[in-house]
Design a protein around this motif. Structure first.
Motif, PDB file in Angstrom:
ATOM      1  N   GLY A 315       0.806  -1.211   0.000  1.00 50.06           N
ATOM      2  CA  GLY A 315       0.000   0.000   0.000  1.00 50.06           C
ATOM      3  C   GLY A 315       0.841   1.264   0.000  1.00 50.06           C
ATOM      4  N   LYS A 316       2.131   1.128  -0.264  1.00 47.76           N
ATOM      5  CA  LYS A 316       3.044   2.268  -0.271  1.00 47.76           C
ATOM      6  C   LYS A 316       3.849   2.284  -1.561  1.00 47.76           C
ATOM      7  CE  LYS A 316       3.679   2.199   4.757  1.00 47.76           C
ATOM      8  NZ  LYS A 316       4.689   2.095   5.860  1.00 47.76           N
ATOM      9  N   ARG A 317       4.240   3.487  -1.970  1.00 52.47           N
ATOM     10  CA  ARG A 317       5.062   3.652  -3.161  1.00 52.47           C
ATOM     11  C   ARG A 317       6.527   3.790  -2.774  1.00 52.47           C
ATOM     12  NH1 ARG A 317       0.293   6.400  -4.334  1.00 52.47           N
ATOM     13  NH2 ARG A 317      -0.658   5.824  -6.352  1.00 52.47           N
ATOM     14  N   ILE A 318       7.398   3.192  -3.588  1.00 49.06           N
ATOM     15  CA  ILE A 318       8.841   3.320  -3.357  1.00 49.06           C
ATOM     16  C   ILE A 318       9.340   4.639  -3.928  1.00 49.06           C
ATOM     17  CG2 ILE A 318      11.100   2.306  -3.841  1.00 49.06           C
ATOM     18  CD1 ILE A 318       9.729  -0.401  -4.130  1.00 49.06           C
ATOM     19  N   PHE A 319       8.842   4.982  -5.092  1.00 47.32           N
ATOM     20  CA  PHE A 319       9.256   6.199  -5.780  1.00 47.32           C
ATOM     21  C   PHE A 319       8.119   7.213  -5.778  1.00 47.32           C
ATOM     22  CE2 PHE A 319      11.222   2.472  -7.814  1.00 47.32           C
ATOM     23  CZ  PHE A 319      12.564   2.738  -7.577  1.00 47.32           C
ATOM     24  N   LYS A 320       8.460   8.473  -5.907  1.00 42.91           N
ATOM     25  CA  LYS A 320       7.439   9.508  -5.964  1.00 42.91           C
ATOM     26  C   LYS A 320       6.551   9.322  -7.181  1.00 42.91           C
ATOM     27  CE  LYS A 320      10.204  12.888  -3.417  1.00 42.91           C
ATOM     28  NZ  LYS A 320      10.840  14.226  -3.431  1.00 42.91           N
ATOM     29  N   LEU A 330      10.219  14.952  -9.804  1.00 45.53           N
ATOM     30  CA  LEU A 330       9.444  15.366  -8.641  1.00 45.53           C
ATOM     31  C   LEU A 330      10.322  15.615  -7.416  1.00 45.53           C
ATOM     32  CD1 LEU A 330       6.306  13.047  -8.982  1.00 45.53           C
ATOM     33  CD2 LEU A 330       6.582  15.432  -9.668  1.00 45.53           C
ATOM     34  N   SER A 331      11.581  15.174  -7.500  1.00 42.28           N
ATOM     35  CA  SER A 331      12.542  15.455  -6.428  1.00 42.28           C
ATOM     36  C   SER A 331      13.204  16.819  -6.602  1.00 42.28           C
ATOM     37  CB  SER A 331      13.614  14.358  -6.382  1.00 42.28           C
ATOM     38  OG  SER A 331      13.044  13.102  -6.086  1.00 42.28           O
ATOM     39  N   GLY A 332      12.847  17.511  -7.680  1.00 42.34           N
ATOM     40  CA  GLY A 332      13.354  18.857  -7.883  1.00 42.34           C
ATOM     41  C   GLY A 332      14.412  19.005  -8.957  1.00 42.34           C
ATOM     42  N   TRP A 333      14.759  17.901  -9.636  1.00 42.95           N
ATOM     43  CA  TRP A 333      15.746  17.997 -10.713  1.00 42.95           C
ATOM     44  C   TRP A 333      15.087  18.625 -11.943  1.00 42.95           C
ATOM     45  CZ3 TRP A 333      19.405  13.201 -11.354  1.00 42.95           C
ATOM     46  CH2 TRP A 333      20.019  12.914 -10.126  1.00 42.95           C
ATOM     47  N   PRO A 334      15.701  19.643 -12.533  1.00 39.49           N
ATOM     48  CA  PRO A 334      15.176  20.160 -13.808  1.00 39.49           C
ATOM     49  C   PRO A 334      15.266  19.067 -14.875  1.00 39.49           C
ATOM     50  CG  PRO A 334      16.770  21.677 -12.838  1.00 39.49           C
ATOM     51  CD  PRO A 334      16.863  20.408 -12.065  1.00 39.49           C
ATOM     52  N   GLU A 335      14.349  19.113 -15.823  1.00 34.26           N
ATOM     53  CA  GLU A 335      14.302  18.084 -16.858  1.00 34.26           C
ATOM     54  C   GLU A 335      15.630  17.898 -17.589  1.00 34.26           C
ATOM     55  OE1 GLU A 335      11.794  17.023 -20.949  1.00 34.26           O
ATOM     56  OE2 GLU A 335      10.887  18.256 -19.378  1.00 34.26           O
ATOM     57  N   PRO A 336      16.309  18.987 -18.023  1.00 34.19           N
ATOM     58  CA  PRO A 336      17.591  18.786 -18.716  1.00 34.19           C
ATOM     59  C   PRO A 336      18.630  18.070 -17.854  1.00 34.19           C
ATOM     60  CG  PRO A 336      16.777  21.010 -19.091  1.00 34.19           C
ATOM     61  CD  PRO A 336      15.911  20.411 -18.028  1.00 34.19           C
ATOM     62  N   ARG A 337      18.597  18.284 -16.537  1.00 32.85           N
ATOM     63  CA  ARG A 337      19.565  17.620 -15.662  1.00 32.85           C
ATOM     64  C   ARG A 337      19.322  16.114 -15.633  1.00 32.85           C
ATOM     65  NH1 ARG A 337      19.720  19.798  -9.703  1.00 32.85           N
ATOM     66  NH2 ARG A 337      20.425  21.649 -10.855  1.00 32.85           N
ATOM     67  N   VAL A 338      18.060  15.726 -15.532  1.00 34.63           N
ATOM     68  CA  VAL A 338      17.727  14.296 -15.547  1.00 34.63           C
ATOM     69  C   VAL A 338      18.197  13.661 -16.856  1.00 34.63           C
ATOM     70  CG1 VAL A 338      15.873  12.589 -15.431  1.00 34.63           C
ATOM     71  CG2 VAL A 338      15.704  14.708 -14.107  1.00 34.63           C
ATOM     72  N   ILE A 339      17.907  14.332 -17.950  1.00 32.05           N
ATOM     73  CA  ILE A 339      18.240  13.800 -19.272  1.00 32.05           C
ATOM     74  C   ILE A 339      19.743  13.599 -19.426  1.00 32.05           C
ATOM     75  CG2 ILE A 339      18.192  14.291 -21.753  1.00 32.05           C
ATOM     76  CD1 ILE A 339      15.624  15.983 -21.127  1.00 32.05           C
TER      77      ILE A 339
END
Length: 360
Positions: A315-320, A330-339
């Motif tokens: 009943g719980k999620r591991i990731f946001k 959702l952890s605050g990383w801008p999209e270009p940084r993730v990419i």
């Protein structure tokens, strides 16, 4: 196609014999695919935009993605057109591996096209139902695996080479079909799950696809395969030409898909690219190395599986949010940084995968 032409012209000038070299044809294939992609990309983007063939954004996705609604999608057609033209021009069309790889890629692209069509024209973000999508993927993946199995001319073509070990090659007989099926369908869906940010899936596909082409080139050469203690697969080197086309087409698509994207590949591109990576690894007999080099795709898939299992039983999620790239968003990383960071990780994993060829 050009191989036949140039071989005929050799009677007039021996310089035309340069196309006999796989390395040369691989380079020309890449340049051709890149040129085709850059030439028709703007035309396709304009055509899709005029017909309102735009991205349908998931209602449960990150809010930052709502602004992407309406961006032209189904751009994977650009990749497939470029790959097909270049492969047909520069490959030895007498090689059965070329046809298995190209037809499997195009058929998975067709499945993705139907999925995208339903999303766009029926305004249904779910697209083709999961049941039917998996059915058609399974049908094509199983057919490709069976053809590869029954067309094998020796045990080396259906044995599994274990990285870091010189002499371990496991011949598992008909089980080869089952494992190959899972690699084709699995990586098709893995790339599809990864394709959630601008350029996130395409460059890793280019890096992994290019590396698999290099491995196939080595596996198809008697001297190189003996030196590296990897299975010799007669005719596998021709896959380097397809790989070159994938690299060129992918880079051409990235020109328009880089953040902020002018076009998205859609399922027509992601399903096809993933299947092509699986088939290339199977032909080159380096499926385990594909898992290493495609670690980003594997991680994205595992994040979805773990998220579903955890929520169902705890009943719980591991990731946001899953897939994994949404968690970092959702952890605050801008999209270009993730990419870019996912690109860097893939580059390192590809180097590790290539290192296994020598570290035995």
């Amino acid at each position: 196609m050009l191989v036949w032409l140039f071989n005929s012209l050799m009677q007039f000038n021996n310089d035309f014999g340069v196309v006999q070299y796989l390395s040369v044809r691989g380079i020309f294939s890449s340049i051709t695919a890149l040129g085709v992609s850059l030439a028709i990309g703007p035309i396709l983007i304009r055509h899709l935009g005029q017909r309102d063939i735009g991205q349908v954004v998931r209602g449960d996705g990150p809010q930052t993605h709502y602004s992407k609604a309406g961006t032209p999608t189904m751009g994977g057609a650009l990749i497939l057109i470029s790959i097909t033209i270049s492969t047909l021009l520069w490959s030895d069309l007498n090689n059965h591996y070329v046809w298995i790889l190209l037809l499997t890629t195009l058929l998975f692209g067709l499945i993705g096209w139907v999925d995208d069509y339903r999303k766009v024209f029926e305004n249904n973000s779910a697209g083709l139902s999961a049941r039917w999508k998996y059915f058609w993927q399974s049908l094509v993946g199983l057919a490709a695996s069976l053809v590869l199995y029954y067309s094998a001319s020796g045990p080396s073509e259906i044995s599994y080479a274990v990285p870091f070990f010189k002499t371990i090659a496991i011949n598992i007989g008909v089980v080869y079909v089952v494992i190959s099926y899972f690699f084709v369908v699995g990586f098709s869906n893995a790339v599809n799950l990864t394709d959630g940010l601008d350029g996130l899936a395409i460059l890793p596909s280019v890096l992994v696809g290019g590396a698999l082409g290099a491995i196939a080139y080595l596996a198809g050469n008697v001297e190189f395969s003996n030196y590296l203690n990897i299975p010799y697969i007669e005719g596998a080197g021709e896959i380097a030409v397809f790989s070159g086309a994938l690299v060129g087409a992918g880079l051409g698509f990235l020109w328009f898909n880089t953040y902020p994207a002018q076009i998205f590949m859609g399922d027509v591109g992601s399903l096809a690219l993933g299947a092509s990576l699986g088939i290339m690894a199977i032909i080159a007999r380096h499926e385990i190395v594909l898992v290493i080099m495609g670690g980003v795709f594997v991680a994205e898939t595992l994040s979805v599986i773990l998220q579903v299992i955890s929520f169902k039983f705890r009943g719980k999620r591991i990731f946001k949010m899953a897939p994994l790239h949404h968690h970092f968003e959702l952890s605050g990383w801008p999209e270009p940084r993730v990419i870019v960071r996912f690109w860097i990780i893939t580059f390192v994993l590809v180097l590790v995968g290539l290192a296994t060829l020598k570290l035995r």
